[in-house]
Design a protein around this motif. Sequence first.
Motif, PDB file in Angstrom:
ATOM      1  N   ALA A   1     -38.003 -13.731  45.629  1.00 59.81           N
ATOM      2  CA  ALA A   1     -37.225 -13.909  46.866  1.00 59.81           C
ATOM      3  C   ALA A   1     -37.068 -12.611  47.652  1.00 59.81           C
ATOM      4  CB  ALA A   1     -35.829 -14.445  46.511  1.00 59.81           C
ATOM      5  N   GLY A   2     -37.127 -12.735  48.974  1.00 58.70           N
ATOM      6  CA  GLY A   2     -36.716 -11.655  49.865  1.00 58.70           C
ATOM      7  C   GLY A   2     -35.214 -11.788  50.089  1.00 58.70           C
ATOM      8  N   VAL A   3     -34.519 -10.655  50.165  1.00 60.51           N
ATOM      9  CA  VAL A   3     -33.063 -10.689  50.329  1.00 60.51           C
ATOM     10  C   VAL A   3     -32.664  -9.634  51.352  1.00 60.51           C
ATOM     11  CG1 VAL A   3     -30.828 -10.575  49.131  1.00 60.51           C
ATOM     12  CG2 VAL A   3     -32.841 -11.347  47.896  1.00 60.51           C
ATOM     13  N   CYS A   4     -31.655  -9.944  52.176  1.00 58.82           N
ATOM     14  CA  CYS A   4     -31.161  -8.960  53.144  1.00 58.82           C
ATOM     15  C   CYS A   4     -29.695  -9.246  53.429  1.00 58.82           C
ATOM     16  CB  CYS A   4     -31.965  -9.029  54.441  1.00 58.82           C
ATOM     17  SG  CYS A   4     -31.706 -10.580  55.307  1.00 58.82           S
ATOM     18  N   LYS A   5     -29.060  -8.313  54.157  1.00 58.10           N
ATOM     19  CA  LYS A   5     -27.690  -8.561  54.603  1.00 58.10           C
ATOM     20  C   LYS A   5     -27.751  -9.169  56.008  1.00 58.10           C
ATOM     21  CE  LYS A   5     -24.494  -6.159  51.878  1.00 58.10           C
ATOM     22  NZ  LYS A   5     -24.237  -4.726  51.951  1.00 58.10           N
ATOM     23  N   TYR A   6     -26.892 -10.156  56.247  1.00 52.41           N
ATOM     24  CA  TYR A   6     -26.797 -10.782  57.561  1.00 52.41           C
ATOM     25  C   TYR A   6     -25.311 -11.019  57.813  1.00 52.41           C
ATOM     26  CZ  TYR A   6     -26.763 -14.649  60.941  1.00 52.41           C
ATOM     27  OH  TYR A   6     -26.499 -15.455  62.012  1.00 52.41           O
ATOM     28  N   GLN A   7     -24.761 -10.349  58.832  1.00 47.52           N
ATOM     29  CA  GLN A   7     -23.308 -10.378  59.072  1.00 47.52           C
ATOM     30  C   GLN A   7     -22.596 -10.003  57.769  1.00 47.52           C
ATOM     31  OE1 GLN A   7     -22.920 -14.248  60.876  1.00 47.52           O
ATOM     32  NE2 GLN A   7     -23.769 -13.525  62.806  1.00 47.52           N
TER      33      GLN A   7
ATOM     34  N   PRO B   1     -39.281  -4.384  50.798  1.00 47.44           N
ATOM     35  CA  PRO B   1     -39.448  -3.495  51.947  1.00 47.44           C
ATOM     36  C   PRO B   1     -38.739  -2.164  51.673  1.00 47.44           C
ATOM     37  CG  PRO B   1     -38.880  -5.695  52.687  1.00 47.44           C
ATOM     38  CD  PRO B   1     -38.751  -5.699  51.179  1.00 47.44           C
ATOM     39  N   PRO B   2     -39.375  -1.035  52.011  1.00 48.08           N
ATOM     40  CA  PRO B   2     -38.782   0.275  51.705  1.00 48.08           C
ATOM     41  C   PRO B   2     -37.429   0.451  52.398  1.00 48.08           C
ATOM     42  CG  PRO B   2     -41.072   0.490  52.362  1.00 48.08           C
ATOM     43  CD  PRO B   2     -40.692  -0.924  52.629  1.00 48.08           C
ATOM     44  N   PHE B   3     -36.543   1.221  51.764  1.00 44.80           N
ATOM     45  CA  PHE B   3     -35.267   1.547  52.409  1.00 44.80           C
ATOM     46  C   PHE B   3     -35.093   3.061  52.419  1.00 44.80           C
ATOM     47  CE2 PHE B   3     -32.927   2.504  48.539  1.00 44.80           C
ATOM     48  CZ  PHE B   3     -33.553   1.722  47.579  1.00 44.80           C
ATOM     49  N   LYS B   4     -34.253   3.496  53.399  1.00 45.91           N
ATOM     50  CA  LYS B   4     -34.126   4.929  53.673  1.00 45.91           C
ATOM     51  C   LYS B   4     -33.158   5.589  52.695  1.00 45.91           C
ATOM     52  CE  LYS B   4     -34.029   7.432  57.987  1.00 45.91           C
ATOM     53  NZ  LYS B   4     -33.720   7.306  59.399  1.00 45.91           N
ATOM     54  N   THR B   5     -33.525   6.771  52.184  1.00 40.71           N
ATOM     55  CA  THR B   5     -32.603   7.603  51.418  1.00 40.71           C
ATOM     56  C   THR B   5     -32.628   8.989  52.069  1.00 40.71           C
ATOM     57  OG1 THR B   5     -34.164   8.644  49.884  1.00 40.71           O
ATOM     58  CG2 THR B   5     -33.447   6.397  49.335  1.00 40.71           C
TER      59      THR B   5
ATOM     60  N   GLY C   1     -37.461  -8.037  47.196  1.00 41.66           N
ATOM     61  CA  GLY C   1     -36.293  -7.654  47.995  1.00 41.66           C
ATOM     62  C   GLY C   1     -35.330  -6.760  47.247  1.00 41.66           C
ATOM     63  N   ALA C   2     -34.722  -5.828  47.994  1.00 47.43           N
ATOM     64  CA  ALA C   2     -33.697  -4.941  47.445  1.00 47.43           C
ATOM     65  C   ALA C   2     -32.717  -4.629  48.570  1.00 47.43           C
ATOM     66  CB  ALA C   2     -34.333  -3.655  46.928  1.00 47.43           C
ATOM     67  N   VAL C   3     -31.436  -4.548  48.234  1.00 43.15           N
ATOM     68  CA  VAL C   3     -30.418  -4.288  49.261  1.00 43.15           C
ATOM     69  C   VAL C   3     -29.646  -3.017  48.896  1.00 43.15           C
ATOM     70  CG1 VAL C   3     -28.343  -5.178  50.381  1.00 43.15           C
ATOM     71  CG2 VAL C   3     -30.176  -6.756  49.761  1.00 43.15           C
ATOM     72  N   PRO C   4     -29.854  -1.916  49.668  1.00 42.14           N
ATOM     73  CA  PRO C   4     -29.086  -0.695  49.408  1.00 42.14           C
ATOM     74  C   PRO C   4     -27.639  -0.885  49.849  1.00 42.14           C
ATOM     75  CG  PRO C   4     -30.524  -0.404  51.319  1.00 42.14           C
ATOM     76  CD  PRO C   4     -30.789  -1.777  50.786  1.00 42.14           C
ATOM     77  N   GLU C   5     -26.724  -0.341  49.064  1.00 44.45           N
ATOM     78  CA  GLU C   5     -25.296  -0.525  49.342  1.00 44.45           C
ATOM     79  C   GLU C   5     -24.673   0.814  49.737  1.00 44.45           C
ATOM     80  OE1 GLU C   5     -24.144  -3.372  49.512  1.00 44.45           O
ATOM     81  OE2 GLU C   5     -25.102  -4.708  48.062  1.00 44.45           O
TER      82      GLU C   5
ATOM     83  N   ASP D   1     -22.223   2.293  48.540  1.00 43.16           N
ATOM     84  CA  ASP D   1     -21.720   3.092  47.417  1.00 43.16           C
ATOM     85  C   ASP D   1     -22.818   3.844  46.664  1.00 43.16           C
ATOM     86  OD1 ASP D   1     -23.053   1.157  46.006  1.00 43.16           O
ATOM     87  OD2 ASP D   1     -21.329   0.472  44.845  1.00 43.16           O
ATOM     88  N   GLY D   2     -24.036   3.858  47.212  1.00 45.50           N
ATOM     89  CA  GLY D   2     -25.108   4.637  46.574  1.00 45.50           C
ATOM     90  C   GLY D   2     -25.889   3.856  45.519  1.00 45.50           C
ATOM     91  N   THR D   3     -25.591   2.573  45.397  1.00 45.11           N
ATOM     92  CA  THR D   3     -26.391   1.757  44.477  1.00 45.11           C
ATOM     93  C   THR D   3     -27.315   0.857  45.302  1.00 45.11           C
ATOM     94  OG1 THR D   3     -24.826  -0.095  44.417  1.00 45.11           O
ATOM     95  CG2 THR D   3     -24.494   1.676  42.800  1.00 45.11           C
ATOM     96  N   VAL D   4     -28.260   0.249  44.611  1.00 47.03           N
ATOM     97  CA  VAL D   4     -29.118  -0.739  45.276  1.00 47.03           C
ATOM     98  C   VAL D   4     -29.178  -1.974  44.387  1.00 47.03           C
ATOM     99  CG1 VAL D   4     -31.206   0.364  44.307  1.00 47.03           C
ATOM    100  CG2 VAL D   4     -31.431  -1.192  46.242  1.00 47.03           C
ATOM    101  N   LYS D   5     -29.070  -3.122  45.027  1.00 48.01           N
ATOM    102  CA  LYS D   5     -29.277  -4.370  44.286  1.00 48.01           C
ATOM    103  C   LYS D   5     -30.768  -4.698  44.369  1.00 48.01           C
ATOM    104  CE  LYS D   5     -24.783  -6.591  44.901  1.00 48.01           C
ATOM    105  NZ  LYS D   5     -24.086  -5.546  45.700  1.00 48.01           N
ATOM    106  N   ILE D   6     -31.381  -4.817  43.209  1.00 53.68           N
ATOM    107  CA  ILE D   6     -32.804  -5.154  43.163  1.00 53.68           C
ATOM    108  C   ILE D   6     -32.923  -6.601  42.691  1.00 53.68           C
ATOM    109  CG2 ILE D   6     -35.046  -4.554  42.154  1.00 53.68           C
ATOM    110  CD1 ILE D   6     -33.969  -1.719  41.690  1.00 53.68           C
TER     111      ILE D   6
END
Length: 309
Positions: free
Chosen positions: A28-34, A199-203, A267-271, A273-278
């Motif tokens: 699954a792809g996952v993202c934040k929406y609202q 998809p890559p996320f920024k650090t 999918g991965a969602v960076p949070e 608090d410095g963690t990422v949900k994979i």
Amino acid sequence: MPIVKRYEKNPILTADDIPYPVATVHNAGVCKYQDKYMMIFRSHLNNGRSILGLAESLDGFNFKVSKEPFMIPASDGVFGIYEEYGVEDPRITFIDGEYLITYSAYSRFGVRIGLAKTKDFKKIERFSLITEADYRNVVIFPEKFNNLYARLDRPHSEICPWSIWISFSPDLRFWGESKLIMKPVQYHWDEMKIGPGAPPFKTGKGWLSIYHGVFPTMDGCVYRLGVALHDLKDPSRIIGVGDNWILQPEEVYEITGYVHNVVFSCGAVPEPDGTVKIYWGGADKVMCVGTAEIEALVNICLQNSRSAL
Ligand code: BMA
């Protein structure tokens, strides 16, 4: 301490949670929406072909599945031709106020990548088929570089081990400036083939890319996850690739299922608090989630790296 801490209530979704008949729920792809997490997952139907479903969550762990599928193969036009055998492995990127969904479109002509767009996860517009046949795993960066969109993908080749490439586009439709940037390493956990995952996320140190690598054994292939760090300004430059995998099939729901020994992330969602949900599919059958410290993933790329090429 494992790098990726599995959620104790994994798997978070199984076929039993889906209100229409399916055999699996995975990749699954996952993202934040609202204020929600949106998940677009793949399901095998009982004829072996795949469709995409939708689920949403307030905490990223407990998901509620929509009553109807989100995307089934198109029935006409150019998408109808190239989605005849199913749609698979969606990835979601938010950019320019809309959510881009890339997915594998299967047909008698091979596998190519479709790009669809949505703003609200209700109305979905198929935009374009953005590769020819024999491509999979397209992930789009959530920012532009010199006014160009950037994507990672993985073409199939008989000459070269299946590797990660980058391409750029002014409009998401026409892609070029393609370049191979990362290859499998011989007799290493990713020796057979690699492909972009989430998809890559920024650090602070670069774009973090979670990819999958495959190792062939007498007992079939083993799919694991690894990490690579790309330059913030020039994503075609890889700063470091972690030598070790960050996740491998270990739990029963990863070792056995529809395909044995698979963890596969889209999918991965960076949070904040410095963690990422994979998020990953376990054994091509169920959906799983785990958390990792972003800094730890970055350090793996920087401190214990193997060559990208
Ligand atoms: C790959 C893709 C993925 C799948 C993986 C393991 O080639 O088909 O969708 O999760 O194999 O079976």
